[in-house]
Enzyme design. Structure first.
Site, PDB file in Angstrom:
ATOM      1  N   LYS A   1      -3.683   2.624  14.409  1.00  0.00           N
ATOM      2  CA  LYS A   1      -4.638   3.347  15.252  1.00  0.00           C
ATOM      3  C   LYS A   1      -4.133   3.424  16.693  1.00  0.00           C
ATOM      4  O   LYS A   1      -4.207   4.485  17.342  1.00  0.00           O
ATOM      5  CB  LYS A   1      -6.000   2.659  15.210  1.00  0.00           C
ATOM      6  CG  LYS A   1      -7.071   3.327  16.058  1.00  0.00           C
ATOM      7  CD  LYS A   1      -8.389   2.578  15.974  1.00  0.00           C
ATOM      8  CE  LYS A   1      -9.455   3.228  16.845  1.00  0.00           C
ATOM      9  NZ  LYS A   1     -10.736   2.466  16.799  1.00  0.00           N
TER      10      LYS A   1
ATOM     11  N   ILE B   1      -1.027   3.277  17.759  1.00  0.00           N
ATOM     12  CA  ILE B   1       0.099   4.211  17.798  1.00  0.00           C
ATOM     13  C   ILE B   1      -0.406   5.653  17.797  1.00  0.00           C
ATOM     14  O   ILE B   1       0.081   6.505  18.551  1.00  0.00           O
ATOM     15  CB  ILE B   1       1.056   3.951  16.615  1.00  0.00           C
ATOM     16  CG1 ILE B   1       1.736   2.579  16.773  1.00  0.00           C
ATOM     17  CG2 ILE B   1       2.105   5.057  16.511  1.00  0.00           C
ATOM     18  CD1 ILE B   1       2.453   2.107  15.519  1.00  0.00           C
TER      19      ILE B   1
ATOM     20  N   ASN C   1      -1.705   6.726  21.094  1.00  0.00           N
ATOM     21  CA  ASN C   1      -0.661   6.867  22.104  1.00  0.00           C
ATOM     22  C   ASN C   1       0.409   7.891  21.724  1.00  0.00           C
ATOM     23  O   ASN C   1       1.445   7.973  22.380  1.00  0.00           O
ATOM     24  CB  ASN C   1       0.024   5.516  22.343  1.00  0.00           C
ATOM     25  CG  ASN C   1      -0.884   4.517  23.036  1.00  0.00           C
ATOM     26  OD1 ASN C   1      -1.816   4.896  23.731  1.00  0.00           O
ATOM     27  ND2 ASN C   1      -0.604   3.247  22.859  1.00  0.00           N
TER      28      ASN C   1
ATOM     29  N   GLU D   1       3.888  -3.788   5.128  1.00  0.00           N
ATOM     30  CA  GLU D   1       3.464  -4.455   3.889  1.00  0.00           C
ATOM     31  C   GLU D   1       2.390  -5.438   4.289  1.00  0.00           C
ATOM     32  O   GLU D   1       2.609  -6.308   5.131  1.00  0.00           O
ATOM     33  CB  GLU D   1       4.655  -5.145   3.218  1.00  0.00           C
ATOM     34  CG  GLU D   1       4.379  -5.568   1.784  1.00  0.00           C
ATOM     35  CD  GLU D   1       3.946  -7.015   1.697  1.00  0.00           C
ATOM     36  OE1 GLU D   1       2.751  -7.258   1.383  1.00  0.00           O
ATOM     37  OE2 GLU D   1       4.775  -7.889   1.945  1.00  0.00           O
TER      38      GLU D   1
ATOM     39  N   CYS E   1       1.796 -12.849  -0.464  1.00  0.00           N
ATOM     40  CA  CYS E   1       0.999 -11.633  -0.577  1.00  0.00           C
ATOM     41  C   CYS E   1       0.930 -11.163  -2.021  1.00  0.00           C
ATOM     42  O   CYS E   1       0.048 -10.394  -2.392  1.00  0.00           O
ATOM     43  CB  CYS E   1       1.545 -10.533   0.322  1.00  0.00           C
ATOM     44  SG  CYS E   1       3.324 -10.352   0.262  1.00  0.00           S
TER      45      CYS E   1
END
Length: 542
Positions: free
Chosen positions: A275, A277, A280, A293, A327
């Site tokens: 968000k 990035i 901007n 990941e 993960c």
């Protein structure tokens, strides 16, 4: 200058050493552990050619022995992030212009250093600061990291070899340029290999990098930098900083030369960074590459034809290796009611033999979770499960942080497939099992697919090939790495490219050519040998 079409050494997976009693590697690792604990480490940041010490020192404690201090790292601020960006940009031209075979040589040498003189140093660091047993450290910090380095070099050459066709009189060629700007790598605590791969993969392709590791992984990150420097990596190519995440983000994501993010961590953080990035986007010279990941709520789905012992072993290994802090670790299982009593017997028998404690005692399969924050979060989930009348804790459920952050391997049996521990990512040693009617296999596959927003790993355990095919099709979007008759962990570089979609990330498959392609910007060059001298085409003729 010498020229040639060079073939790099064919990659191979580094053999996993056993560390059995009486072996040389066991004695060497024990010696490395003793040496590491006898030395108080002073860990600087690495910016350009400088070792940066701020004097703002943060102590490092093993998760399993919090009274012990392994050393200190020097904490930085926004100014250090700016310095790291400037160092990366300053090193960019020379590094990008260096012939690819020399970049390859540096990282191939790094692989050999880890396979040889640095093997037990990096394993010992991983055992001590991340509380991994010898086998978990070996398959991660040594073998997988070595594999990343060797296979990435091989994949790089395959990318460079991929060229377009040329028509008569024309030569078409593709060159694979590094991105325009710097790459920001954010790495997690749980895998030393990931911490090494996320900055080195973009660097291999000619990019320069600012690297921010998880605070609980800094002790091992120092060894990674030692290896890179020993391998001849030029100053400024990878810059290692230890700062507050938001402070680093404020600087990096506002910089016009930000060109890419290589991330492994939580889904919430990744979504926040994406968000930021996006907000901007007008500041940047180019659209940044975003590779991430993130989380998982990984499953084991069993059919009534499953081998009960194999299923129990898949649950034990898949859920409780490295305290469930992978993960890819299994944290929910769907077991047919007809199999449960046999599976339960094997599972409880396995858990009764698991020893928990300090990884320096090689008889301990199970160690501590990473820090107090993780401990408190996992304990909270266990208590939620305990208070739910639909649940029964059939194994474990105890925890203690007096000497270290120890939580028992915990198995919850639930009658509610939407219970909290069945749905939410815990990232710890908690497995929740739901029993379903044998006749409802296909409906339960739908339940597996719809329960979680994640799609990282999953497994089907069955001896019925029709059931296996059905599960493979029904769950085609539920896992980026899908396992048949195996636990859903343990992907090997070069064999099972790793990554998932949905809330689990961008599925760019670390350890594969797909990931490396994200760190280049191709340019097509068309050369016409004899250019036309008349604008007129034949159709214009009288």
């Amino acid at each position: 200058m010498p020229k040639g079409v060079f073939n790099v050494p064919k990659p191979w997976n580094e053999p996993v050493l056993s560390y059995a009693p009486g072996t040389k590697e066991r004695a060497d690792l024990q010696s490395a552990l003793k040496e590491a604990k006898s030395t108080l480490a002073d860990i600087p940041m690495y910016i350009g050619g400088d070792e940066v010490r701020t004097g703002n020192k943060i102590a490092i404690h093993p998760p399993h022995e919090i009274a012990c201090t392994l050393g200190h790292y020097h904490y930085g601020d926004k100014g250090h992030v700016e310095q790291a960006i400037n160092a990366a940009l300053g090193a960019k031209t020379a590094w990008a212009n260096l012939a690819w075979e020399h970049r390859a040589s540096i990282f191939l040498k790094a692989a050999e250093l880890i396979a040889g003189p640095y093997r037990q140093k990096i394993n010992a660091a991983t055992m001590l600061c991340q509380s991994k047993n010898p086998f978990q450290a070996e398959i991660d910090a040594a073998c997988e990291f070595i594999d990343f380095l060797r296979f990435n070099v091989f994949y790089m050459t395959n990318i460079y070899k991929e060229q377009p066709e040329s028509a008569p009189g024309i030569w078409n060629r593709l060159e694979y340029r590094p991105l325009e700007g710097f790459v920001f790598a954010i790495t997690p605590f749980n895998f030393t290999s990931i911490a090494g791969n996320l900055p080195s993969a973009p660097a291999l392709m000619g990019n320069t990098v600012v690297w921010k590791p998880a605070p609980t992984q800094i002790y091992s990150a120092k060894v990674i930098m030692d290896v890179f420097k020993a391998a001849g990596l030029p100053d400024g190519v990878i810059n290692l900083v230890y700062t507050d995440g938001p402070d680093a983000g404020d600087v990096v994501f506002s910089h016009p030369d930000f060109a890419g993010l290589h991330f492994t961590g939580s889904t919430a953080v990744f979504q926040h960074l994406w968000k930021t990035i996006g907000e901007n986007i007008g500041k940047y010279k180019t659209y940044p590459r975003i590779v991430g990941e993130t989380g998982g709520k990984d499953f084991i789905m069993a059919h009534h034809s499953a081998d009960a012992k194999a299923l129990a072993t898949a649950i034990t290994r898949g859920s409780f290796e490295f305290q469930g802090q992978k993960c890819s670790a299994a944290s929910r299982a769907y077991v047919p009611a007809s199999l449960w009593e046999e599976v339960k017997g094997y599972l409880l028998e396995d858990l009764a033999t698991i020893k928990m404690g300090n990884p320096e005692d090689f008889s301990n399969f199970f160690n501590a979770v990473i820090d107090e924050k993780a401990f408190d979060k996992i304990a909270h989930f266990i208590e939620l499960a305990r208070k739910d009348e639909m649940n029964e804790i059939i194994a474990g459920g105890k925890y203690d942080k007096t000497k270290g952050y120890f939580i028992e391997p915990t198995v919850v049996l639930t009658r509610d497939p939407q219970s909290v521990t069945m749905c939410e990512e815990i990232f710890g040693p908690v497995m929740t099992i739901y029993l379903y009617n044998d006749n409802n296999f296909e409906e339960t596959l739908e339940l597996v697919n719809q329960t979680s927003p994640y799609a990282l790993t999953g497994a089907i355990i069955s001896q019925d090939r029709y059931a296996i095919e059905l599960a493979t099709k029904k769950l085609d979007q539920a896992a980026g790495n899908f396992y048949i008759n195996d636990k859903p962990t343990g992907a090997v570089v070069g064999q099972q490219p790793f990554g998932g979609a949905r809330a689990s990330g961008t599925n760019d498959k670390a350890g594969s050519v797909l990931n490396l392609l994200r760190w280049v910007s191709p340019r097509n060059i068309k050369e016409t040998f004899v250019p036309p001298e008349d604008y007129r085409y034949p159709f214009l003729g009288a």
